[in-house]
Scaffold this active site. Structure first.
Site, PDB file in Angstrom:
ATOM      1  N   ARG A 111       0.814  -1.264   0.055  1.00 22.05           N
ATOM      2  CA  ARG A 111      -0.036   0.037   0.030  1.00 22.05           C
ATOM      3  C   ARG A 111       0.799   1.330   0.084  1.00 22.05           C
ATOM      4  NH1 ARG A 111      -2.606  -2.993   3.948  1.00 22.05           N
ATOM      5  NH2 ARG A 111      -4.501  -4.152   3.146  1.00 22.05           N
ATOM      6  N   GLU A 174       9.552  19.501 -24.324  1.00 25.54           N
ATOM      7  CA  GLU A 174       8.731  20.070 -22.819  1.00 25.54           C
ATOM      8  C   GLU A 174       9.511  21.107 -22.217  1.00 25.54           C
ATOM      9  OE1 GLU A 174       5.990  18.580 -22.224  1.00 25.54           O
ATOM     10  OE2 GLU A 174       5.646  16.643 -23.132  1.00 25.54           O
ATOM     11  N   GLU A 220      -4.561  18.169 -10.442  1.00 25.44           N
ATOM     12  CA  GLU A 220      -4.921  18.796 -12.011  1.00 25.44           C
ATOM     13  C   GLU A 220      -6.456  19.278 -11.809  1.00 25.44           C
ATOM     14  OE1 GLU A 220      -3.459  16.643 -15.203  1.00 25.44           O
ATOM     15  OE2 GLU A 220      -4.584  18.140 -16.732  1.00 25.44           O
ATOM     16  N   ARG A 224      -2.391  22.977 -13.168  1.00 26.78           N
ATOM     17  CA  ARG A 224      -1.666  21.932 -13.533  1.00 26.78           C
ATOM     18  C   ARG A 224      -1.881  21.626 -15.109  1.00 26.78           C
ATOM     19  NH1 ARG A 224       0.363  16.439 -10.559  1.00 26.78           N
ATOM     20  NH2 ARG A 224       1.383  15.826 -12.235  1.00 26.78           N
ATOM     21  N   HIS A 231      -0.450  19.753 -26.209  1.00 25.99           N
ATOM     22  CA  HIS A 231      -0.641  18.068 -26.080  1.00 25.99           C
ATOM     23  C   HIS A 231      -2.076  18.024 -26.818  1.00 25.99           C
ATOM     24  CE1 HIS A 231       2.700  18.280 -23.473  1.00 25.99           C
ATOM     25  NE2 HIS A 231       2.636  17.110 -23.335  1.00 25.99           N
TER      26      HIS A 231
HETATM   27  N1  LIG Z   1       4.262  10.678 -15.232  1.00 21.31           N
HETATM   28  C1  LIG Z   1       4.122  11.641 -16.213  1.00 21.31           C
HETATM   29  O1  LIG Z   1       3.727  12.690 -15.732  1.00 21.31           O
HETATM   30  C2  LIG Z   1       4.691  11.659 -17.410  1.00 21.31           C
HETATM   31  C3  LIG Z   1       4.822  12.752 -18.149  1.00 21.31           C
HETATM   32  C4  LIG Z   1       5.379  12.529 -19.441  1.00 21.31           C
HETATM   33  C5  LIG Z   1       5.662  11.360 -19.874  1.00 21.31           C
HETATM   34  N2  LIG Z   1       5.484  10.136 -19.396  1.00 21.31           N
HETATM   35  C6  LIG Z   1       5.807   8.809 -19.740  1.00 21.31           C
HETATM   36  O2  LIG Z   1       7.104   8.830 -20.041  1.00 21.31           O
HETATM   37  C7  LIG Z   1       7.731   7.866 -21.081  1.00 21.31           C
HETATM   38  C8  LIG Z   1       8.198   8.712 -22.123  1.00 21.31           C
HETATM   39  O3  LIG Z   1       9.517   8.994 -21.508  1.00 21.31           O
HETATM   40  P1  LIG Z   1      10.852   8.567 -22.183  1.00 21.31           P
HETATM   41  O4  LIG Z   1      10.979   9.153 -23.622  1.00 21.31           O
HETATM   42  O5  LIG Z   1      12.036   9.033 -21.252  1.00 21.31           O
HETATM   43  O6  LIG Z   1      10.790   6.932 -22.148  1.00 21.31           O
HETATM   44  P2  LIG Z   1      11.647   5.682 -22.173  1.00 21.31           P
HETATM   45  O7  LIG Z   1      11.730   5.459 -20.566  1.00 21.31           O
HETATM   46  O8  LIG Z   1      10.851   4.794 -23.043  1.00 21.31           O
HETATM   47  O9  LIG Z   1      13.098   6.177 -22.671  1.00 21.31           O
HETATM   48  C9  LIG Z   1      13.416   6.410 -24.169  1.00 21.31           C
HETATM   49  C10 LIG Z   1      14.519   5.469 -24.553  1.00 21.31           C
HETATM   50  O10 LIG Z   1      15.660   6.208 -23.871  1.00 21.31           O
HETATM   51  C11 LIG Z   1      16.529   5.176 -23.419  1.00 21.31           C
HETATM   52  N3  LIG Z   1      17.500   5.604 -22.320  1.00 21.31           N
HETATM   53  C12 LIG Z   1      17.266   5.847 -21.214  1.00 21.31           C
HETATM   54  N4  LIG Z   1      18.407   6.710 -20.633  1.00 21.31           N
HETATM   55  C13 LIG Z   1      19.040   6.913 -21.403  1.00 21.31           C
HETATM   56  C14 LIG Z   1      20.483   7.353 -21.638  1.00 21.31           C
HETATM   57  N5  LIG Z   1      20.934   7.989 -20.688  1.00 21.31           N
HETATM   58  N6  LIG Z   1      21.219   7.178 -22.724  1.00 21.31           N
HETATM   59  C15 LIG Z   1      20.484   6.750 -23.854  1.00 21.31           C
HETATM   60  N7  LIG Z   1      19.501   6.180 -23.823  1.00 21.31           N
HETATM   61  C16 LIG Z   1      18.523   6.227 -22.775  1.00 21.31           C
HETATM   62  C17 LIG Z   1      15.709   3.986 -22.916  1.00 21.31           C
HETATM   63  O11 LIG Z   1      16.196   2.950 -22.750  1.00 21.31           O
HETATM   64  C18 LIG Z   1      14.794   4.038 -23.832  1.00 21.31           C
HETATM   65  O12 LIG Z   1      14.856   3.259 -24.940  1.00 21.31           O
HETATM   66  C19 LIG Z   1       6.254   7.490 -21.712  1.00 21.31           C
HETATM   67  O13 LIG Z   1       5.727   6.046 -21.077  1.00 21.31           O
HETATM   68  C20 LIG Z   1       5.168   8.374 -21.110  1.00 21.31           C
HETATM   69  O14 LIG Z   1       3.793   8.015 -20.772  1.00 21.31           O
HETATM   70  C21 LIG Z   1       4.903  10.478 -17.948  1.00 21.31           C
END
Ligand SMILES: NC(=O)c1ccc[n+]([C@@H]2O[C@H](COP(=O)([O-])OP(=O)(O)OC[C@H]3O[C@@H](n4cnc5c(N)ncnc54)[C@H](O)[C@@H]3O)[C@@H](O)[C@H]2O)c1
Length: 339
Positions: A111, A174, A220, A224, A231
């Protein structure tokens, strides 16, 4: 130099260099640490962290394949075998997919246990790891989740400086968005340096924007929503193009800027120049306008019949407004989605 921000009284964000050594917030009763990570660069960082902390590492599939109930289930089994208790800590090391997953596991195991996040992508650092939205995919993206703040987020600028160009570009959309919502120094940095914008300048600022908005509006109901600039139309472009999230948000910002120009006299050409200068796309030619409209009106941010969008009265002055069908037409034309 380490900058510190707070997304909530219990959620600290540190941004700096050489800061992984002091990773965990002090906690007397902690006896165990579980490190979750993804393959590749993140795994290397995670191994270093686990070695220093004496914790165990669990590697999940890359990208959104990790945000899946079967993966969550196997992590729960691993945590059970580790005997990870209420006073222990889950550390998530990786991009946004990994930190979303790690946060969700932390929110639900026993939890709720403490989580500490180490974002290794730019998008993760300025967006996904901050604000306590955790989640996995089921039927649709992020449909299962919980609000659960990490007790600490540690953003290591050396890791981000070493990122490949595409991942830097992804996150820069972003960051520029944060600039147009609330911090024009970010916009100025991209205007001057384009893709060479200094991360030590823009990352702490973008983190500060997100943290302060979240701190004022965790669930939100108000400000927020400003974080959704770009988007509404961006999501449609991301699905249809298909395009990566960051570039699609860039196109969405140009579209929102067109409506903002029409309503408030916002200077769209300046935003277009900044976005293009950062190496991001400013249009999505070739998309089907009808399909775009269908996805936009299906967007979960709509209220009743009207589509609600974040617009800019001026740089740094976002507003959330209903937009008309004619305005959406105008926005789609501005990003070269032809009828
Ligand atoms: N929670 C939130 O508020 C929020 C906001 C925006 C996005 N997201 C989520 O985030 C995800 C997208 O984020 P992302 O693009 O970081 O995702 P990701 O974790 O898929 O990373 C993208 C790629 O980068 C690689 N990678 C990670 N670190 C690296 C490094 N230091 N050097 C080289 N490669 C590296 C990963 O292995 C992966 O192949 C989605 O699932 C989305 O839904 C969440």
């Amino acid at each position: 130099v380490t900058d510190t921000f707070w997304a909530a009284p219990e959620s600290e964000i540190k941004v700096g260099r050489d800061i992984l050594d002091d990773l965990l917030p002090p906690r007397l009763a902690r006896s165990n640490t579980a490190v979750l990570t993804q393959p590749g660069q993140a795994r290397q960082v995670a191994d270093g962290i686990a070695g220093a902390l004496g914790g165990a590492v669990f590697e999940v599939p890359d990208r959104d394949a990790a945000k899946d109930l079967t993966v969550v289930g196997s992590i729960y089994d691993w945590l059970f075998d580790l005997n990870l208790g209420r006073s222990d800590t889950i550390v998530g090391v990786g991009g946004g997919a990994l930190t979303d997953l790690a946060g969700f596991v932390a929110a639900t195991w026993l939890r709720g246990v403490e989580s500490v996040l180490v974002p290794t992508t730019l998008l993760g650092a300025v967006d996904a790891s901050i604000g306590g939205k955790t989640g996995i995919n089921r039927q649709g993206k992020n449909l299962v989740g919980a609000f659960w703040h990490p007790s600490r987020v540690v953003v290591d600028l050396d890791i981000l400086d070493a990122l490949p160009v595409a991942l830097k570009r992804e996150g820069s959309a972003e960051i520029i968005k944060a600039g147009y919502i609330a911090d024009l120094a970010i916009v100025e940095e991209y205007r001057r340096f384009g893709p060479e914008a200094r991360l030590e300048v823009v990352v702490p600022r973008a983190v500060a924007v997100k943290a302060s908005i979240v701190a004022g509006d965790f669930r939100e109901s108000g400000d927020r929503a400003f974080l959704n600039l770009g988007h509404t139309i961006g999501h449609a472009v991301e699905i249809l193009a298909p395009m990566a999230h960051g570039p699609a948000v860039a196109v969405g910002m140009v579209a929102a800027a067109a409506i903002s120009e029409h309503r408030y006299g916002f200077d769209r050409s300046d935003l277009v120049a900044v976005v293009r200068g950062a190496g991001l796309p400013v249009g999505a030619p070739g998309l089907d306008r009808h399909e775009c409209l269908r996805l936009i009106s299906r967007d979960k941010k709509r209220a009743g019949e009207a589509v609600r969008m974040v617009l800019l009265e001026a740089p740094g002055r976002p507003v959330l407004e209903n937009v008309t069908g004619e305005e959406i037409d105008l926005a789609l034309s501005a990003v070269q989605v032809k009828s």
